[in-house]
Design a protein around this motif. Structure first.
Motif, PDB file in Angstrom:
ATOM      1  N   ASP A 129      -1.027  54.984  42.223  1.00 61.64           N
ATOM      2  CA  ASP A 129      -2.433  55.407  42.090  1.00 61.64           C
ATOM      3  C   ASP A 129      -3.003  55.847  43.433  1.00 61.64           C
ATOM      4  OD1 ASP A 129      -2.685  55.085  39.427  1.00 61.64           O
ATOM      5  OD2 ASP A 129      -3.665  53.120  39.507  1.00 61.64           O
ATOM      6  N   ALA A 130      -2.728  55.044  44.473  1.00 66.07           N
ATOM      7  CA  ALA A 130      -3.447  55.235  45.734  1.00 66.07           C
ATOM      8  C   ALA A 130      -2.724  56.143  46.720  1.00 66.07           C
ATOM      9  CB  ALA A 130      -3.683  53.870  46.388  1.00 66.07           C
ATOM     10  N   MET A 131      -1.401  56.069  46.764  1.00 66.00           N
ATOM     11  CA  MET A 131      -0.697  56.686  47.902  1.00 66.00           C
ATOM     12  C   MET A 131       0.109  57.943  47.564  1.00 66.00           C
ATOM     13  SD  MET A 131       0.693  53.334  49.978  1.00 66.00           S
ATOM     14  CE  MET A 131       1.166  54.224  51.460  1.00 66.00           C
ATOM     15  N   ILE A 132       0.454  58.115  46.302  1.00 66.74           N
ATOM     16  CA  ILE A 132       1.380  59.204  45.955  1.00 66.74           C
ATOM     17  C   ILE A 132       0.614  60.358  45.305  1.00 66.74           C
ATOM     18  CG2 ILE A 132       3.492  59.798  44.691  1.00 66.74           C
ATOM     19  CD1 ILE A 132       3.935  57.687  46.902  1.00 66.74           C
ATOM     20  N   ALA A 133       0.723  61.524  45.900  1.00 66.15           N
ATOM     21  CA  ALA A 133      -0.005  62.692  45.381  1.00 66.15           C
ATOM     22  C   ALA A 133       0.634  63.194  44.088  1.00 66.15           C
ATOM     23  CB  ALA A 133       0.013  63.804  46.436  1.00 66.15           C
ATOM     24  N   ASP A 134      -0.186  63.753  43.203  1.00 64.96           N
ATOM     25  CA  ASP A 134       0.338  64.364  41.979  1.00 64.96           C
ATOM     26  C   ASP A 134       1.303  65.494  42.358  1.00 64.96           C
ATOM     27  OD1 ASP A 134      -1.179  62.645  40.517  1.00 64.96           O
ATOM     28  OD2 ASP A 134      -2.590  64.146  39.766  1.00 64.96           O
ATOM     29  N   GLY A 135       2.346  65.653  41.561  1.00 65.83           N
ATOM     30  CA  GLY A 135       3.283  66.768  41.740  1.00 65.83           C
ATOM     31  C   GLY A 135       4.156  66.654  42.972  1.00 65.83           C
ATOM     32  N   SER A 136       4.249  65.456  43.575  1.00 68.65           N
ATOM     33  CA  SER A 136       4.929  65.362  44.874  1.00 68.65           C
ATOM     34  C   SER A 136       6.344  64.787  44.800  1.00 68.65           C
ATOM     35  CB  SER A 136       4.089  64.504  45.828  1.00 68.65           C
ATOM     36  OG  SER A 136       4.021  63.173  45.354  1.00 68.65           O
ATOM     37  N   LEU A 137       6.816  64.433  43.592  1.00 68.65           N
ATOM     38  CA  LEU A 137       8.130  63.788  43.494  1.00 68.65           C
ATOM     39  C   LEU A 137       9.106  64.638  42.693  1.00 68.65           C
ATOM     40  CD1 LEU A 137       6.908  60.149  42.672  1.00 68.65           C
ATOM     41  CD2 LEU A 137       7.572  61.058  44.915  1.00 68.65           C
ATOM     42  N   ASP A 138      10.369  64.622  43.132  1.00 68.62           N
ATOM     43  CA  ASP A 138      11.412  65.377  42.436  1.00 68.62           C
ATOM     44  C   ASP A 138      12.059  64.522  41.339  1.00 68.62           C
ATOM     45  OD1 ASP A 138      13.010  67.779  42.336  1.00 68.62           O
ATOM     46  OD2 ASP A 138      14.682  66.564  43.075  1.00 68.62           O
ATOM     47  N   GLU A 139      12.077  63.221  41.557  1.00 66.09           N
ATOM     48  CA  GLU A 139      12.718  62.332  40.576  1.00 66.09           C
ATOM     49  C   GLU A 139      12.129  60.928  40.722  1.00 66.09           C
ATOM     50  OE1 GLU A 139      16.948  62.760  40.394  1.00 66.09           O
ATOM     51  OE2 GLU A 139      17.224  60.949  39.198  1.00 66.09           O
ATOM     52  N   VAL A 140      11.964  60.262  39.587  1.00 68.94           N
ATOM     53  CA  VAL A 140      11.550  58.850  39.586  1.00 68.94           C
ATOM     54  C   VAL A 140      12.581  58.071  38.781  1.00 68.94           C
ATOM     55  CG1 VAL A 140       9.783  57.170  38.935  1.00 68.94           C
ATOM     56  CG2 VAL A 140       9.090  59.435  39.732  1.00 68.94           C
ATOM     57  N   LEU A 167       3.517  58.509  35.877  1.00 72.57           N
ATOM     58  CA  LEU A 167       4.767  58.973  36.503  1.00 72.57           C
ATOM     59  C   LEU A 167       4.927  60.479  36.295  1.00 72.57           C
ATOM     60  CD1 LEU A 167       7.199  56.110  35.395  1.00 72.57           C
ATOM     61  CD2 LEU A 167       6.093  56.397  37.616  1.00 72.57           C
ATOM     62  N   ALA A 168       4.618  60.944  35.082  1.00 72.93           N
ATOM     63  CA  ALA A 168       4.736  62.382  34.797  1.00 72.93           C
ATOM     64  C   ALA A 168       3.813  63.174  35.719  1.00 72.93           C
ATOM     65  CB  ALA A 168       4.411  62.645  33.331  1.00 72.93           C
ATOM     66  N   ALA A 169       2.621  62.656  35.958  1.00 73.08           N
ATOM     67  CA  ALA A 169       1.678  63.367  36.839  1.00 73.08           C
ATOM     68  C   ALA A 169       2.209  63.440  38.265  1.00 73.08           C
ATOM     69  CB  ALA A 169       0.327  62.660  36.819  1.00 73.08           C
ATOM     70  N   LYS A 170       2.939  62.426  38.693  1.00 73.16           N
ATOM     71  CA  LYS A 170       3.429  62.410  40.081  1.00 73.16           C
ATOM     72  C   LYS A 170       4.645  63.320  40.274  1.00 73.16           C
ATOM     73  CE  LYS A 170       0.240  59.572  40.898  1.00 73.16           C
ATOM     74  NZ  LYS A 170      -0.944  60.013  41.652  1.00 73.16           N
ATOM     75  N   LEU A 171       5.325  63.669  39.164  1.00 70.77           N
ATOM     76  CA  LEU A 171       6.504  64.542  39.263  1.00 70.77           C
ATOM     77  C   LEU A 171       6.071  65.990  39.459  1.00 70.77           C
ATOM     78  CD1 LEU A 171       8.711  63.102  36.371  1.00 70.77           C
ATOM     79  CD2 LEU A 171       9.324  63.121  38.810  1.00 70.77           C
ATOM     80  N   LEU A 177      12.580  62.079  35.241  1.00 70.70           N
ATOM     81  CA  LEU A 177      12.334  60.635  35.137  1.00 70.70           C
ATOM     82  C   LEU A 177      13.580  60.019  34.526  1.00 70.70           C
ATOM     83  CD1 LEU A 177      10.517  58.078  35.097  1.00 70.70           C
ATOM     84  CD2 LEU A 177       9.722  58.811  32.829  1.00 70.70           C
ATOM     85  N   HIS A 178      14.130  58.990  35.191  1.00 76.82           N
ATOM     86  CA  HIS A 178      15.295  58.309  34.632  1.00 76.82           C
ATOM     87  C   HIS A 178      14.991  56.817  34.491  1.00 76.82           C
ATOM     88  CE1 HIS A 178      19.590  58.432  33.529  1.00 76.82           C
ATOM     89  NE2 HIS A 178      19.434  57.124  33.694  1.00 76.82           N
ATOM     90  N   ALA A 198       3.201  64.135  26.441  1.00 76.27           N
ATOM     91  CA  ALA A 198       3.226  65.598  26.266  1.00 76.27           C
ATOM     92  C   ALA A 198       3.775  66.310  27.492  1.00 76.27           C
ATOM     93  CB  ALA A 198       1.815  66.097  25.953  1.00 76.27           C
ATOM     94  N   ALA A 199       3.636  65.701  28.662  1.00 72.14           N
ATOM     95  CA  ALA A 199       4.071  66.369  29.895  1.00 72.14           C
ATOM     96  C   ALA A 199       5.582  66.285  30.099  1.00 72.14           C
ATOM     97  CB  ALA A 199       3.359  65.744  31.088  1.00 72.14           C
ATOM     98  N   LEU A 200       6.266  65.461  29.292  1.00 71.33           N
ATOM     99  CA  LEU A 200       7.702  65.249  29.497  1.00 71.33           C
ATOM    100  C   LEU A 200       8.511  65.767  28.319  1.00 71.33           C
ATOM    101  CD1 LEU A 200       7.743  61.565  30.842  1.00 71.33           C
ATOM    102  CD2 LEU A 200       7.993  63.667  32.186  1.00 71.33           C
ATOM    103  N   GLU A 201       9.732  66.188  28.625  1.00 71.10           N
ATOM    104  CA  GLU A 201      10.659  66.585  27.574  1.00 71.10           C
ATOM    105  C   GLU A 201      11.894  65.690  27.686  1.00 71.10           C
ATOM    106  OE1 GLU A 201      11.996  70.593  27.933  1.00 71.10           O
ATOM    107  OE2 GLU A 201      13.149  70.491  26.069  1.00 71.10           O
ATOM    108  N   ASN A 202      12.209  64.986  26.605  1.00 70.42           N
ATOM    109  CA  ASN A 202      13.393  64.136  26.585  1.00 70.42           C
ATOM    110  C   ASN A 202      14.631  65.034  26.668  1.00 70.42           C
ATOM    111  OD1 ASN A 202      15.535  62.450  25.940  1.00 70.42           O
ATOM    112  ND2 ASN A 202      14.392  61.322  24.373  1.00 70.42           N
ATOM    113  N   GLU A 203      15.411  64.874  27.734  1.00 70.89           N
ATOM    114  CA  GLU A 203      16.552  65.781  27.948  1.00 70.89           C
ATOM    115  C   GLU A 203      17.609  65.643  26.862  1.00 70.89           C
ATOM    116  OE1 GLU A 203      18.027  65.055  31.905  1.00 70.89           O
ATOM    117  OE2 GLU A 203      16.594  66.442  32.755  1.00 70.89           O
ATOM    118  N   ALA A 204      17.698  64.456  26.269  1.00 71.54           N
ATOM    119  CA  ALA A 204      18.715  64.233  25.226  1.00 71.54           C
ATOM    120  C   ALA A 204      18.212  64.662  23.854  1.00 71.54           C
ATOM    121  CB  ALA A 204      19.099  62.758  25.200  1.00 71.54           C
ATOM    122  N   GLY A 205      16.951  65.017  23.769  1.00 63.83           N
ATOM    123  CA  GLY A 205      16.335  65.362  22.485  1.00 63.83           C
ATOM    124  C   GLY A 205      15.498  64.196  21.990  1.00 63.83           C
TER     125      GLY A 205
END
Ligand SMILES: C[S@@+](CC[C@H](N)C(=O)[O-])C[C@H]1O[C@@H](n2cnc3c(N)ncnc32)[C@H](O)[C@@H]1O
Length: 241
Positions: A129-140, A167-171, A177-178, A198-205
């Motif tokens: 919430d406090a330290m990580i900017a939205d859209g700043s991570l490649d993987e969680v 988590l989706a917002a930070k990606l 996301l794994h 809604a922001a995520l797509e399950n890679e396996a379906g």
């Protein structure tokens, strides 16, 4: 006006109890080895980021602009260190509250001389919430989070729809996301949280688990689950956009 003695006299209502946040962990004051404590004392300034409730400038902290992997609840840090060493092009950030585990990781990180690894020792919910900017991570990654098996404790589970949305917002778009767990009912909840975001797509379906990724090493908690005869579930999702 100050609160004097007798402000809450017996015929008055009691003050409301202070609302305590529901945490996904209990502080375990387990034994910390001398070497782990020494690593915390000697190497925190090199690898640690103190919690402060303002956005962290991760480019400045890592000394470069590179894609970033975040592992939440890294335990003793073996996965995080292995990933940092195997994947030097990406920076690796870990968040954990268990001091012996953090000490264990710092010991290994100092011995390996790794430069793309940093640690925050605080509740991940507050850090995000406090330290990580939205859209700043490649993987969680969240691997074998505490299952909190009793029904009255389910509210303590870290992976819940609201947290998955955070988590989706930070990606960054296309970021991943794994999740992994050996607790089948929790896996079902994780799947529903991913498929419902809604922001995520399950890679396996939708409704499907992912294969075990090549990068995931066998952790202490996974080994324990397997020893108990548990199946292990991996989940992988990609941020849309
Ligand atoms: C069951 S252990 C799994 C550790 C490791 N991922 C593994 O697979 O061996 C879960 C870890 O998550 C940490 N944890 C739980 N909630 C957390 C939170 N909100 N912030 C940071 N760490 C948390 C706990 O301290 C614990 O070390």
């Amino acid at each position: 006006m100050t609160d004097g003695p007798g402000r809450f006299a017996s015929n008055e209502a009691s003050p409301p109890p202070t609302a305590r946040p529901i945490r996904s962990f209990v502080r375990r004051f387990g034994r910390i080895t001398r070497a782990q404590q020494q690593a915390l004392d000697d190497d925190w300034t090199r690898f640690g980021i103190d919690f402060v409730p303002v956005r962290a400038d991760l480019d400045a902290i890592f000394g470069r602009r590179a894609p970033r992997v975040l592992e939440i609840g890294f335990g003793n840090g073996e996965q995080l260190l292995a990933s940092a060493l195997a994947d030097p092009a990406r920076d690796h950030l870990g968040i954990e509250v268990h001091r012996p585990g953090i000490g264990h990781l710092l010991l290994g990180a100092a011995r390996a001389g790794v430069s793309n690894l940093r640690v925050i020792a605080h509740d991940a919910v507050e850090v995000l919430d406090a330290m990580i900017a939205d859209g700043s991570l490649d993987e969680v990654r969240i691997l074998f989070p505490d299952p909190w098996p009793k029904a009255r404790h389910h509210k303590r589970r870290l992976v819940q729809p609201a947290f998955v949305a955070t988590l989706a917002a930070k990606l960054a778009p296309g970021g991943r996301l794994h999740l992994a767990t050996d607790w089948a009912p929790y896996a079902v909840e994780m799947l529903a949280a991913i498929d419902g975001c809604a922001a995520l797509e399950n890679e396996a379906g939708p409704g499907c688990y992912a294969p075990r990724p090549a990068w995931r090493i066998l952790s202490r908690f996974e080994r324990r689950g397997l020893g108990l005869g548990h199946a292990v579930f991996d989940l992988a999702a990609r941020k849309r956009g």
